[in-house]
Scaffold this motif. Structure first.
Motif, PDB file in Angstrom:
ATOM      1  N   TYR A  95       0.841  -1.205   0.000  1.00  0.00           N
ATOM      2  CA  TYR A  95       0.000   0.000   0.000  1.00  0.00           C
ATOM      3  C   TYR A  95       0.877   1.257   0.000  1.00  0.00           C
ATOM      4  N   LEU A  96       1.910   1.249   0.813  1.00  0.00           N
ATOM      5  CA  LEU A  96       2.832   2.385   0.870  1.00  0.00           C
ATOM      6  C   LEU A  96       3.436   2.665  -0.503  1.00  0.00           C
ATOM      7  N   GLN A  97       3.893   1.604  -1.160  1.00  0.00           N
ATOM      8  CA  GLN A  97       4.550   1.787  -2.458  1.00  0.00           C
ATOM      9  C   GLN A  97       3.567   2.261  -3.524  1.00  0.00           C
ATOM     10  N   GLN A  98       2.342   1.769  -3.469  1.00  0.00           N
ATOM     11  CA  GLN A  98       1.361   2.120  -4.498  1.00  0.00           C
ATOM     12  C   GLN A  98       0.783   3.520  -4.316  1.00  0.00           C
ATOM     13  N   HIS A  99       0.554   3.926  -3.072  1.00  0.00           N
ATOM     14  CA  HIS A  99      -0.170   5.177  -2.826  1.00  0.00           C
ATOM     15  C   HIS A  99       0.740   6.365  -2.510  1.00  0.00           C
ATOM     16  N   PHE A 100       1.922   6.097  -1.951  1.00  0.00           N
ATOM     17  CA  PHE A 100       2.807   7.195  -1.573  1.00  0.00           C
ATOM     18  C   PHE A 100       4.089   7.235  -2.404  1.00  0.00           C
ATOM     19  N   GLN A 101       4.430   6.118  -3.017  1.00  0.00           N
ATOM     20  CA  GLN A 101       5.566   6.020  -3.941  1.00  0.00           C
ATOM     21  C   GLN A 101       6.846   6.682  -3.410  1.00  0.00           C
ATOM     22  N   PRO A 102       7.313   6.247  -2.250  1.00  0.00           N
ATOM     23  CA  PRO A 102       8.538   6.844  -1.704  1.00  0.00           C
ATOM     24  C   PRO A 102       9.757   6.496  -2.556  1.00  0.00           C
ATOM     25  N   GLU A 103      10.725   7.397  -2.574  1.00  0.00           N
ATOM     26  CA  GLU A 103      11.968   7.116  -3.293  1.00  0.00           C
ATOM     27  C   GLU A 103      12.818   6.102  -2.544  1.00  0.00           C
TER      28      GLU A 103
END
Length: 287
Positions: free
Chosen positions: A145-153
């Motif tokens: 969910y973090l990767q899909q919605h917030f896309q952190p570097e």
């Protein structure tokens, strides 16, 4: 990890005095070890306000995710407007965001990253019955969910105590930028050996479920994860002896690894040490 095994061993020591000739067996089960509440308790306004006051420049967003079995899992995304790095914090056994995590989250916010923190299932504000496998599954879903919605570097997984086993397990199969193991053991067998008094060992057998044995921090850092690693241990930690953190560090095959022994501190309060947080900041800055 807390002191569940310590209590079990203490009870066993007393019982053993009554039948020391025959010995005894203690069975560690998921139900007896993994802390759980009778019912979830929603975060109150006062706690959310306290979080915001502790980090006034950050945007604090409540999150609610539905697990595969429809259990509702709740937590926060703490957005630092100057960061594209997210630190995911996995708490210790029995450690609820409200009221236990304010000090640690405040300390971690000084690292100037975003923070994702969720109450694991069965405790605090989250529903569900906790087992090792569904806790790991929930954590994977939250990372997705973090990767899909917030896309952190960049993503840093920070696991404290029991939470270190969640962080390390995820590090095996996910692309992350750093792993932080804080107040962590190598594996269940080593931990039990360290916590069992030598004079009790001949008279006591502790049966450990296979699911506990399958999550092995030492094996992860020695065989699966070779990225940046930070290990933090408390010099006076009686719950998870620092010797286990030292073994983790020695077993790691990472070319970029650091070890911090926090002086005069037990299982709690490591992140309140100024020097420790300065070293932590330097570790992140160098990623």
């Amino acid at each position: 990890m807390q002191n569940t095994v310590t209590k079990m061993i203490t009870v066993t020591m007393i019982s053993t005095a009554m039948f020391i000739i025959s010995g005894c067996t203690v069975r560690l089960t998921e139900a007896s070890f993994i802390a759980h509440d009778k019912a979830p308790v929603a975060f109150n306004t006062e706690f959310t306000q306290a979080l915001q006051q502790a980090m006034p420049n950050n945007a604090i967003t409540p999150l609610s995710l539905e697990a595969s079995d429809h259990a509702k899992l709740n937590g926060f995304f703490i957005d630092n407007p100057n960061s594209n790095t997210t630190l995911v914090f996995y708490q210790g056994n029995g450690m609820k965001i409200q009221p236990h995590c304010l000090a640690d989250l405040t300390a971690l916010s000084a690292l100037n990253t975003d923070i994702l923190v969720m109450d694991r299932r069965g405790i605090g504000a989250s529903e569900g019955k906790p087992k090792i496998q569904n806790i790991i599954s929930d954590a994977q879903q939250q990372l997705d969910y973090l990767q899909q919605h917030f896309q952190p570097e960049k993503i840093i997984l920070h696991g404290y105590s029991l939470g270190s086993f969640i962080a390390a397990d995820l590090a095996k199969n996910n692309q992350i930028d750093a792993l932080v193991l804080h107040g962590s053991a190598t594996n269940a067998d080593d931990w039990v050996d360290e916590k069992t008094p030598w004079y009790m060992a001949p008279f006591m057998t502790l049966e450990i479920p296979q699911d506990f044995r399958n999550i092995d921090n030492k094996q992860v850092v020695a065989q699966s994860y070779s990225g940046p690693l930070l290990v933090i241990a408390g010099e006076n930690d009686d719950e998870v002896p620092p010797a286990l953190s030292e073994k983790l560090f020695a077993a790691s095959k990472s070319a970029n690894k650091q070890f911090i022994m926090v002086p005069k501190v037990g299982h709690q309060g490591m992140l309140e040490d100024v020097t420790t947080m300065q070293q932590y900041q330097a570790f992140i800055t160098a990623l």
